[in-house]
Design an enzyme around this catalytic site. Structure first.
Site, PDB file in Angstrom:
ATOM      1  N   GLY A   1       0.802  -1.198   0.012  1.00 38.23           N
ATOM      2  CA  GLY A   1      -0.046  -0.183  -0.091  1.00 38.23           C
ATOM      3  C   GLY A   1       0.909   1.166   0.040  1.00 38.23           C
ATOM      4  N   LEU A   2       0.192   2.194  -0.232  1.00 36.89           N
ATOM      5  CA  LEU A   2       0.967   3.787  -0.325  1.00 36.89           C
ATOM      6  C   LEU A   2       1.810   3.981   1.087  1.00 36.89           C
ATOM      7  CD1 LEU A   2      -1.594   6.058  -2.268  1.00 36.89           C
ATOM      8  CD2 LEU A   2       0.282   4.685  -3.125  1.00 36.89           C
ATOM      9  N   SER A   3       2.522   4.868   1.044  1.00 35.31           N
ATOM     10  CA  SER A   3       3.388   5.291   2.179  1.00 35.31           C
ATOM     11  C   SER A   3       2.102   5.955   2.966  1.00 35.31           C
ATOM     12  CB  SER A   3       4.284   6.278   1.668  1.00 35.31           C
ATOM     13  OG  SER A   3       4.811   6.964   2.835  1.00 35.31           O
ATOM     14  N   GLY A   4       2.329   5.610   4.436  1.00 31.60           N
ATOM     15  CA  GLY A   4       1.255   6.070   5.325  1.00 31.60           C
ATOM     16  C   GLY A   4      -0.030   5.444   5.667  1.00 31.60           C
TER      17      GLY A   4
ATOM     18  N   GLY B   1      -0.233   2.522   6.963  1.00 33.92           N
ATOM     19  CA  GLY B   1      -0.272   1.890   8.153  1.00 33.92           C
ATOM     20  C   GLY B   1       0.452   0.381   8.017  1.00 33.92           C
ATOM     21  N   LYS B   2       1.100   0.188   7.131  1.00 36.87           N
ATOM     22  CA  LYS B   2       1.712  -0.920   6.880  1.00 36.87           C
ATOM     23  C   LYS B   2       2.596  -1.495   8.135  1.00 36.87           C
ATOM     24  CE  LYS B   2       3.803  -0.070   3.158  1.00 36.87           C
ATOM     25  NZ  LYS B   2       3.322   1.433   3.022  1.00 36.87           N
ATOM     26  N   THR B   3       3.275  -0.613   8.575  1.00 38.23           N
ATOM     27  CA  THR B   3       4.422  -0.796   9.746  1.00 38.23           C
ATOM     28  C   THR B   3       3.666  -0.888  10.961  1.00 38.23           C
ATOM     29  OG1 THR B   3       6.015   0.548   8.570  1.00 38.23           O
ATOM     30  CG2 THR B   3       6.453  -0.090  10.852  1.00 38.23           C
TER      31      THR B   3
ATOM     32  N   SER C   1       5.735  -1.874  -2.331  1.00 38.29           N
ATOM     33  CA  SER C   1       5.775  -2.841  -3.456  1.00 38.29           C
ATOM     34  C   SER C   1       4.755  -2.512  -4.302  1.00 38.29           C
ATOM     35  CB  SER C   1       5.535  -4.274  -2.856  1.00 38.29           C
ATOM     36  OG  SER C   1       4.709  -4.423  -2.116  1.00 38.29           O
TER      37      SER C   1
END
Ligand code: ADX
Length: 194
Positions: A28-31, A33-35, A102
């Site tokens: 998904g895009l930066s920001g 909430g992946k981390t 990715s």
């Protein structure tokens, strides 16, 4: 004799922990909430005594991908390195969580093929909300043109067509997202029921 048998019983108890390796791939895009999602899921897996490792795009780029930029070739190579490590770990019984933008579909499909036991999770969020959140100030810099080739602003993001899970990070909390991922893992028989 008694002491020996109780030691064996303890060992058997430990062996009950399923050690099925697999990879949860957060894209998904930066920001989006992946981390945050990765860290919460990691905690939940550890609480169930599952061996787990997080491979975070930002962290990997500080170490083994530090020679790579953000061109398509650089991103594809980064994803390939992530997939290579995730496979090494997964096939040895580790639950791996990859958190990386990715952005290219074909590279993610290559990762799926390399790894095998693979769940793709797409974190969606509207650009408006991402620009408001902007914890690293990167959207502001991308929108003013100071930062070029920024995913979602001036560089492509190819959405997954058939991800196993789609999370709407502007409407669902990270905890809700983790519960949905957990249900999918339980359905696969890869983790125990809560
Ligand atoms: S990927 O595209 O190769 O998968 P990855 O997830 O490893 O990217 O790294 C993304 C992180 O790099 C972002 O969270 C952000 O902090 C940083 N970054 C720096 N420049 C860019 C850019 N042009 N596009 C996207 N992210 C960038």
């Amino acid at each position: 004799m008694q002491a020996r048998s109780s030691t064996l019983e303890q060992a058997t108890d430990l062996d009950l922990v399923p050690q099925k390796g697999f990879t949860i791939w957060l894209t998904g895009l930066s920001g989006t909430g992946k981390t945050t999602t990765a860290v919460l899921l990691e905690k939940k897996l550890r609480a169930q005594r599952v061996c787990v490792e997080v491979l975070d795009g930002d962290a990997i780029r500080d170490v083994i991908s530090r020679n790579l930029g953000f061109s398509k070739a650089g991103r594809d190579e980064n994803v390939y390195r992530l997939a290579f490590i995730a496979n090494l770990l997964s096939r040895n019984g580790v639950a791996v969580i990859v958190a990386a933008i990715s952005p290219y579909r074909a590279a993610r499909e290559t990762a799926r093929t390399i790894i095998g036991d693979f769940i793709e999770v797409h974190l969606r969020c509207s650009l408006n909300v991402l620009v408001q959140r902007d914890p690293k100030g990167l959207y502001r810099r991308a929108l003013t043109g100071e930062l070029s080739h920024f995913t979602g602003v001036s560089d492509p993001y190819e959405q997954p067509l058939h991800p196993e899970i789609e999370l709407n990070s502007d409407m669902e909390s990270p905890e809700e997202g983790v519960e949905r991922i957990w249900s999918a893992l339980v359905s696969c028989g890869w983790v125990p029921r809560d």
